[in-house]
Design a protein around this motif. Sequence first.
Motif, PDB file in Angstrom:
ATOM      1  N   ASP A  21     -18.226 -10.692 -27.857  1.00  0.00           N
ATOM      2  CA  ASP A  21     -17.818 -11.294 -29.268  1.00  0.00           C
ATOM      3  C   ASP A  21     -17.749 -12.441 -28.542  1.00  0.00           C
ATOM      4  N   GLN A  24      -4.563  -1.027 -25.503  1.00  0.00           N
ATOM      5  CA  GLN A  24      -3.684  -1.183 -26.162  1.00  0.00           C
ATOM      6  C   GLN A  24      -3.787   0.466 -26.756  1.00  0.00           C
ATOM      7  N   SER A  69      -2.855 -12.029 -26.421  1.00  0.00           N
ATOM      8  CA  SER A  69      -3.784 -11.905 -27.528  1.00  0.00           C
ATOM      9  C   SER A  69      -4.453 -12.762 -28.468  1.00  0.00           C
ATOM     10  N   HIS A  70      -5.847 -12.255 -29.069  1.00  0.00           N
ATOM     11  CA  HIS A  70      -6.824 -13.532 -29.421  1.00  0.00           C
ATOM     12  C   HIS A  70      -7.017 -13.135 -31.097  1.00  0.00           C
ATOM     13  N   ASP A  97      -8.607  -4.127 -24.499  1.00  0.00           N
ATOM     14  CA  ASP A  97      -7.093  -4.282 -24.099  1.00  0.00           C
ATOM     15  C   ASP A  97      -6.508  -3.189 -23.258  1.00  0.00           C
ATOM     16  N   PRO A 156     -14.991  -3.751 -28.439  1.00  0.00           N
ATOM     17  CA  PRO A 156     -15.376  -5.092 -29.214  1.00  0.00           C
ATOM     18  C   PRO A 156     -14.378  -6.299 -27.736  1.00  0.00           C
ATOM     19  N   GLU A 166     -11.965 -10.324 -22.108  1.00  0.00           N
ATOM     20  CA  GLU A 166     -11.234  -9.038 -21.687  1.00  0.00           C
ATOM     21  C   GLU A 166     -11.678  -8.691 -20.286  1.00  0.00           C
TER      22      GLU A 166
HETATM   23  N1  UDP Z   1     -12.265  -8.980 -30.291  1.00  0.00           N
HETATM   24  C1  UDP Z   1     -13.318  -9.531 -30.198  1.00  0.00           C
HETATM   25  N2  UDP Z   1     -13.017 -10.781 -30.345  1.00  0.00           N
HETATM   26  C2  UDP Z   1     -12.125 -11.415 -31.488  1.00  0.00           C
HETATM   27  C3  UDP Z   1     -11.371 -11.029 -30.578  1.00  0.00           C
HETATM   28  C4  UDP Z   1     -10.761  -9.862 -30.757  1.00  0.00           C
HETATM   29  O1  UDP Z   1     -14.026  -9.263 -30.435  1.00  0.00           O
HETATM   30  O2  UDP Z   1     -12.526 -12.847 -31.867  1.00  0.00           O
HETATM   31  C5  UDP Z   1     -11.469  -8.193 -29.563  1.00  0.00           C
HETATM   32  C6  UDP Z   1     -10.458  -7.658 -28.550  1.00  0.00           C
HETATM   33  O3  UDP Z   1     -11.535  -7.963 -27.002  1.00  0.00           O
HETATM   34  C7  UDP Z   1      -9.735  -6.861 -27.823  1.00  0.00           C
HETATM   35  C8  UDP Z   1      -9.756  -6.118 -29.789  1.00  0.00           C
HETATM   36  O4  UDP Z   1     -10.506  -7.499 -30.670  1.00  0.00           O
HETATM   37  O5  UDP Z   1     -10.502  -5.464 -27.816  1.00  0.00           O
HETATM   38  C9  UDP Z   1      -8.332  -6.955 -30.774  1.00  0.00           C
HETATM   39  O6  UDP Z   1      -8.356  -8.078 -29.963  1.00  0.00           O
HETATM   40  P1  UDP Z   1      -6.963  -8.431 -29.747  1.00  0.00           P
HETATM   41  O7  UDP Z   1      -6.313  -7.434 -28.429  1.00  0.00           O
HETATM   42  O8  UDP Z   1      -6.353 -10.290 -28.679  1.00  0.00           O
HETATM   43  O9  UDP Z   1      -5.368  -8.310 -31.336  1.00  0.00           O
HETATM   44  P2  UDP Z   1      -4.644  -7.124 -31.217  1.00  0.00           P
HETATM   45  O10 UDP Z   1      -3.996  -6.050 -30.254  1.00  0.00           O
HETATM   46  O11 UDP Z   1      -3.155  -8.523 -30.545  1.00  0.00           O
HETATM   47  O12 UDP Z   1      -4.069  -7.320 -32.569  1.00  0.00           O
END
Ligand code: UDP
Length: 331
Positions: free
Chosen positions: A44, A99, A206-207, A97, A11, A15
């Motif tokens: 998204d 991670q 982070s989103h 990302d 998703p 990015e």
């Molecule tokens: N993402 C998305 N829509 C959103 C928020 C996040 O598709 O509204 C995607 C984002 O691009 C990433 C994944 O979901 O690939 C995880 O998001 P993020 O890294 O922001 O979350 P965290 O790892 O901080 O929990």
Amino acid sequence: MSEPVFSVIAPIYNELENLPLLYARVKEVMDSTGEPWELILVDDGSSDGSTDVMRSLSAEDERVRPVIFARNFGHQIAVTAGMDYSRGQAVTIIDADLQDPPEVILDLIAKWREGYQIVYAVRSEREGESWFKLTTASLFYKLIFKITDVKIPLNTGDFRLIDRKALDVINNMRERNRFLRGMGAWVGFKQIGVEYKRHARHAGQSHYPLKNMIRLALNAITGFSTYPLKLLTNGGVFLVGLSLVLLLIYLLLAIFNNFDLTYVLATWLTLIFLAGVLLIGMGILGEYIGRTYDEAKGRPLYIVAEGPKEPFDPTRLDNKINLEGTKNDEN
Ligand code: UDP
Ligand code: MG
């Protein structure tokens, strides 16, 4: 292009700086399997130019298939779209990302080849995340584990491999408030975890603001647990009990100690009692609403992992009703 054996879903929400490296690393890992694969990038509602990068990646390599949303629908919905469009026999969901290291996909595939249908990646370590995120996430997982009806494995995210058979079932669950981890646990099948180290974000931020984390937690709780309803009913029973015990104590005091049962005390007792009755009533209402919600989710009644060759034909049920109907008309 032959049908892919493996699908990788990422998703994407803004990015831009991660996309080229994501593609390069996924490509290297997936090429090493020797099987045909596809990378589904679900945009998204990005506004930072990620969409154009996705388009040019797919122009260079037809195995990259972008699915571009008209606006931001949220992470869980983006992953859902990826699962809908995937064609592979084994489908892996990964964050864009980096991670989740793409190299771990090979470990997931190894377990899949051993016959597991859901292989989830367990975070043994997390780096580069704030104290706040780590504590809230850990509290969240523990709470969910305690109160939900299905046991969602601790310290797992959406990074996982799902076999086509399990995926088809999950794809048929069209509930709108989605908690994919719960749905994955709910369907059953042979599942296993593989440990990995969760890295810091490669670039960007982070989103998942607190607001979205709370929404996800609510989806998890309401989708997989009736615990809050039980709290209402239990609270009500407790208050009714309490008011009766207090009444008894006051009566005994009044009889044996000449204690004066004043209007104020009597009013308090009545209030506690009534509050209890109301809570129980709300709990009962909630129970019906909960059941309506369950029906509305329309989840399958059961999921067959192995069964007879000829599939169950639901129209047989309709025929039976019709036959009985005509019989009644004749009488
Ligand atoms: N993402 C998305 N829509 C959103 C928020 C996040 O598709 O509204 C995607 C984002 O691009 C990433 C994944 O979901 O690939 C995880 O998001 P993020 O890294 O922001 O979350 P965290 O790892 O901080 O929990
Ligand atoms: Mg992230």
